[in-house]
Design a protein around this motif. Structure first.
Motif, PDB file in Angstrom:
ATOM      1  N   LEU A   1       0.813  -1.217   0.000  1.00  0.00           N
ATOM      2  CA  LEU A   1       0.000   0.000   0.000  1.00  0.00           C
ATOM      3  C   LEU A   1       0.847   1.268   0.000  1.00  0.00           C
ATOM      4  CD1 LEU A   1      -2.832  -0.904   2.555  1.00  0.00           C
ATOM      5  CD2 LEU A   1      -2.920  -0.975   0.056  1.00  0.00           C
TER       6      LEU A   1
ATOM      7  N   ARG B   1     -11.377   4.013   3.039  1.00  0.00           N
ATOM      8  CA  ARG B   1     -11.177   3.606   1.641  1.00  0.00           C
ATOM      9  C   ARG B   1     -12.488   3.731   0.883  1.00  0.00           C
ATOM     10  NH1 ARG B   1      -6.592   0.783   0.125  1.00  0.00           N
ATOM     11  NH2 ARG B   1      -7.689  -0.290  -1.531  1.00  0.00           N
TER      12      ARG B   1
ATOM     13  N   ASN C   1       3.464   5.549  -3.274  1.00  0.00           N
ATOM     14  CA  ASN C   1       2.231   4.785  -3.446  1.00  0.00           C
ATOM     15  C   ASN C   1       2.546   3.448  -4.106  1.00  0.00           C
ATOM     16  OD1 ASN C   1      -0.421   3.969  -3.711  1.00  0.00           O
ATOM     17  ND2 ASN C   1      -0.804   5.221  -5.520  1.00  0.00           N
TER      18      ASN C   1
ATOM     19  N   GLN D   1      -0.057   1.092  -4.646  1.00  0.00           N
ATOM     20  CA  GLN D   1      -1.299   0.503  -5.149  1.00  0.00           C
ATOM     21  C   GLN D   1      -1.330   0.611  -6.663  1.00  0.00           C
ATOM     22  OE1 GLN D   1      -4.825   1.228  -2.336  1.00  0.00           O
ATOM     23  NE2 GLN D   1      -3.554   3.036  -1.979  1.00  0.00           N
TER      24      GLN D   1
ATOM     25  N   TRP E   1       0.249   4.112 -11.026  1.00  0.00           N
ATOM     26  CA  TRP E   1      -0.021   4.450  -9.642  1.00  0.00           C
ATOM     27  C   TRP E   1      -0.761   5.778  -9.568  1.00  0.00           C
ATOM     28  CZ3 TRP E   1       4.575   2.481 -11.415  1.00  0.00           C
ATOM     29  CH2 TRP E   1       4.931   1.208 -10.929  1.00  0.00           C
TER      30      TRP E   1
ATOM     31  N   CYS F   1      -4.475   8.969  -1.204  1.00  0.00           N
ATOM     32  CA  CYS F   1      -4.214   8.413  -2.527  1.00  0.00           C
ATOM     33  C   CYS F   1      -5.482   8.675  -3.334  1.00  0.00           C
ATOM     34  CB  CYS F   1      -3.920   6.920  -2.446  1.00  0.00           C
ATOM     35  SG  CYS F   1      -3.737   6.123  -4.061  1.00  0.00           S
TER      36      CYS F   1
ATOM     37  N   THR G   1      -8.009   6.452  -0.914  1.00  0.00           N
ATOM     38  CA  THR G   1      -7.512   5.924   0.355  1.00  0.00           C
ATOM     39  C   THR G   1      -6.968   7.082   1.183  1.00  0.00           C
ATOM     40  OG1 THR G   1      -6.765   3.957  -0.873  1.00  0.00           O
ATOM     41  CG2 THR G   1      -6.058   4.155   1.413  1.00  0.00           C
TER      42      THR G   1
END
Length: 458
Positions: free
Chosen positions: A51, A65, A412, A414, A424, A443, A448
């Motif tokens: 993450l 989230r 980041n 993710q 990303w 994010c 997030t």
């Protein structure tokens, strides 16, 4: 960074390791704590959960989230997490350690996770943007999460006021009847983080109707500075709003005021200025002919024979010391700017009526390291800046010390692309808790919200 620009940089040899960075950093951090004596907190440690990578000794918690249920029961957590600020709980609140975290959602009319409509907090039922708030206890645990304003459009950034409210900005100028909207958009709205119904969903029309990005308030004069992130040439303007009630207070901006745009004599486009330390005295402010842009967008209106000063990608804006600072994320001549750059930070001193180019960013040798397209920006308790990177490739929150050292604070992990072609999402909304012990950051996609704690130096 677009694929086209990446290819151009690769051919020119501009991609590589680090950052070409220059600037008069002592101006930025006047009145802040002592800066780090060396570059950051060490290398980023890969996160086994995939993450968020942080330096050794730092930890994160996921506060929220997209797609989860709001604790208020009003619906699901919206997506596209963007600008954000943290506010201390009211003095009347016996839980003095509480923090209210106000978060924008940059939802367009195509968004699948809209901000739920709530009676008394909805401006336009067809708008899918807005704000949500999280309430945290003294240990950082989430106590509540609810809608703060709904029915707005493309809420990008904004900024806190000295009286403890959040001004959320619509980066959109669609009129009623366009793209399904039932009301005009392109406004600023005030949000009370502790009691959203106190502020409701009232557009602050006198502050202008345009593609707003961020604001900063002069705490002494009550003047509100505003950036415009226009997507097409002519690009955006830098504004100031002179309120009729400069003493401020919740709801005071509804009393109206005077909107003006900055004119730098002899400089129609800020991108042409390339040297840090370049200074311009005698800055002028021109009254906006039609702040509501009833027929013509403000940036296209007639400001007289002297014209007005434009800049591409005017984004982050904040007040520090005795000056306002604002960010131009990049300028590209291929898109209509007069010159190219990879990011600038400007300082305007209202006492001296002086504008100075303080920082210039630019990639040097490794695109995986931070160094281009600064976006949301915040002063940090460490005595420097925290800057959200918004480009392609790896995405970072990076710090800038008083000495001009740039270091990666977070990365980041993710992946919203594919294993073969990873992608990303950008970071947004970096901000700190009132006690300076926690960094909050979003994010953007997947939406997030993180809380980061660790051995912050002072």
């Amino acid at each position: 960074m677009s694929a086209t620009r990446r290819q151009v940089l690769a051919r020119s040899g501009a991609l590589g390791a680090g950052i070409a960075f220059s600037g008069a950093l002592s101006e930025l951090f006047a009145g802040t704590a002592t800066a780090l004596g060396h570059s950051g907190y060490g290398p980023l440690v890969p996160d086994p959960k995939g993450l968020l990578d942080l330096p050794k000794g730092f930890r994160y918690r996921v506060l929220s989230r997209e797609g989860d249920e709001l604790r208020s029961g009003e619906g699901k957590v919206p997506g596209n997490h963007d600008g954000m600020a943290a506010f201390a709980g009211r003095s009347a609140d016996r839980h003095s350690g509480r923090v209210h975290l106000v978060r924008n959602h940059e939802n367009r009319n195509t968004a699948t996770l809209a901000v739920p409509t709530v009676e008394g907090l909805t401006y336009d039922p067809m708008g899918k943007g807005g704000c949500t708030t999280l309430t945290l206890d003294e240990r950082g645990k989430v106590l509540g999460e609810r809608v703060a304003i709904a029915g707005t459009a493309v809420n990008c950034a904004g900024g806190p006021t000295p009286w403890g409210t959040w001004l959320t900005c619509e980066e959109n100028e669609d009129k009623a009847g366009t793209n399904g909207y039932t009301k005009d958009h392109g406004f600023i709205f005030e949000v009370d983080p502790a009691d959203p119904h106190r502020t409701g969903a009232v557009p602050l029309t006198a502050m202008g109707r345009f593609q707003h990005e961020a604001i900063a308030v002069d705490p002494k004069r009550g003047i509100v500075y505003e950036t415009e992130d226009a997507f097409e040439k002519p690009f955006g303007l830098f504004y100031r709003f002179l309120p009729n009630k400069p003493e401020g207070g919740c709801g005071s901006l509804r009393a109206g005021g005077r909107l003006q745009a900055m004119r730098v004599p002899g400089v129609p486009d800020l991108s042409t200025i390339q040297e840090t330390g370049a200074t311009f005295d005698g800055i002028e402010w021109a009254d906006v002919p039609d702040p509501l842009a009833a027929q013509t967008p403000i940036r296209l209106q007639n400001f007289g024979p002297k014209g007005i000063t434009h800049a591409q990608k005017l984004e982050g804006c904040y007040w520090g010391g005795r000056s306002v600072y604002f960010v131009s994320s990049f300028a590209r001549s291929a898109e209509g700017s007069a010159a190219d750059h990879y990011g600038q930070i400007w300082r305007y001193d209202p006492d001296a009526r002086r504008l100075t180019l303080v920082i210039v960013f630019g990639p040097d040798t490794d695109v995986q390291l931070p160094g281009e397209s600064p976006d949301n920006i915040a002063l940090a308790p460490t005595g420097g800046l925290m800057v959200c990177e918004d480009g392609e490739g790896a995405q970072h929150v990076y710090g800038v010390t008083r000495r001009g050292e740039v270091y990666a604070m977070a990365r980041n992990r993710q992946n919203i692309g594919t294993p073969e072609e990873p992608e990303w999402g950008e970071f947004a909304g970096v901000t700190f808790s009132p006690d300076g012990k926690t960094m909050y950051v979003n994010c953007y996609r997947p939406g997030t919200t993180f809380a980061v704690t660790g051995p912050w130096r002072r």
